[in-house]
Design an enzyme around this catalytic site. Structure first.
Site, PDB file in Angstrom:
ATOM      1  N   ASP A   1       1.406  -0.792   0.134  1.00 44.67           N
ATOM      2  CA  ASP A   1      -0.064  -0.255   0.108  1.00 44.67           C
ATOM      3  C   ASP A   1       0.514   1.270  -0.124  1.00 44.67           C
ATOM      4  OD1 ASP A   1      -2.818  -1.728   0.385  1.00 44.67           O
ATOM      5  OD2 ASP A   1      -2.296  -1.305   2.165  1.00 44.67           O
TER       6      ASP A   1
HETATM    7  N1  URA Z   1      -1.107  -5.497   3.744  1.00 37.78           N
HETATM    8  C1  URA Z   1      -2.158  -4.648   3.876  1.00 37.78           C
HETATM    9  O1  URA Z   1      -2.614  -4.699   4.425  1.00 37.78           O
HETATM   10  N2  URA Z   1      -1.050  -3.544   2.794  1.00 37.78           N
HETATM   11  C2  URA Z   1       0.221  -4.272   2.166  1.00 37.78           C
HETATM   12  O2  URA Z   1       0.610  -2.470   2.276  1.00 37.78           O
HETATM   13  C3  URA Z   1       0.324  -5.569   2.654  1.00 37.78           C
HETATM   14  C4  URA Z   1      -0.182  -6.306   3.661  1.00 37.78           C
END
Ligand code: URA
Length: 243
Positions: A105
């Site tokens: 993310d």
């Molecule tokens: N899980 C998440 O919620 N976000 C990420 O970026 C990676 C794993």
């Protein structure tokens, strides 16, 4: 493999054949420290040292990198709201087709693998391969043993037919835990922590397989991965994280 300089530069992301020929003709390319202005000169490519505009490179048939992803960067080539992680790489690496292995993310930091090896990307992103990924999670509310137990026992996530299980969960602090997951679903850790009754305030990936992000690699910087790193990555036992 023997290659002429024009072909070699093209394979490493320095542009079209014509652009590479021009770089050589302009005396901007050195091989083993010496200017080479003959684009047809042949070299043994493997591990050849060359520079373009005084930036040193080593020929690599395939490129494997680890980026310490900073927050506020999207893993897409066409980002919508934030700069792309590709803006953190030198242009030749982007030009030769290096891609993120899965996505983090925009607000997640830490280990992001990048490569132009298609089968490698597949083997690390395929849902069937179960590659352990280790995250440090900062939570909004204090975490307790019951929440850890829930994560280890499996939590129900909307849209997932089966409970999703953490393969390891260690409390590090009142609001910090280390979590290992083997799947790679959208917002997986945030959804798991929410399902356990808490909320993610910060997420940092510290390891994939047996390879841990070196603590010496600053946020926003990348490093080449060499054979020993790739061997560690291939370990399926989960990050070898000390402490
Ligand atoms: N899980 C998440 O919620 N976000 C990420 O970026 C990676 C794993």
């Amino acid at each position: 493999m023997r290659m002429d300089l024009e072909q070699l530069l093209k394979s490493q992301g320095f542009g079209s054949r014509a652009e590479c020929r021009a770089l050589v003709g302009q005396g901007r390319v050195r091989v083993d420290g010496e200017v080479c202005d003959d684009a047809d000169a042949e070299f043994e490519a493997e591990r050849l040292s060359f520079s373009v505009d005084n930036v040193l490179w080593t020929y690599r048939k395939v490129a494997y990198l680890a980026l310490n992803k900073p927050a506020g960067h999207e893993c897409s080539r066409r980002p919508v709201c934030h700069p792309s992680v590709y803006s953190l790489l030198p242009r030749p690496l982007v030009m030769r087709g290096v891609q993120a292995v899965g996505r983090l993310d925009q607000d997640t930091t830490g280990l992001l693998l990048m490569t132009d090896d298609g089968p490698f990307i597949h083997s690390y992103t395929s849902p069937r391969k179960l590659v352990p990924k280790v995250y440090e999670v900062i939570t909004r509310h204090p975490v307790d043993d019951a929440q850890c137990a829930a994560l280890l026992g499996g939590v129900e996530l909307h849209g997932e037919p089966k409970r999703v299980v953490a393969s390891a969960c260690t409390l590090l602090d009142e609001r910090k835990l280390r979590l290992t997951v083997t799947q790679g679903k959208y917002h997986l850790v945030k959804r798991m922590i929410a399902a356990a009754g808490n909320r993610v305030e910060g997420l940092h990936r510290i390891a994939i397989g047996g390879f841990s992000l070196p603590v010496t690699l600053p946020l926003g910087q990348w490093m080449w991965l060499e054979s020993p790193d790739l061997e560690l990555l291939a370990e399926r036992r989960g990050g070898r994280v000390d402490g």
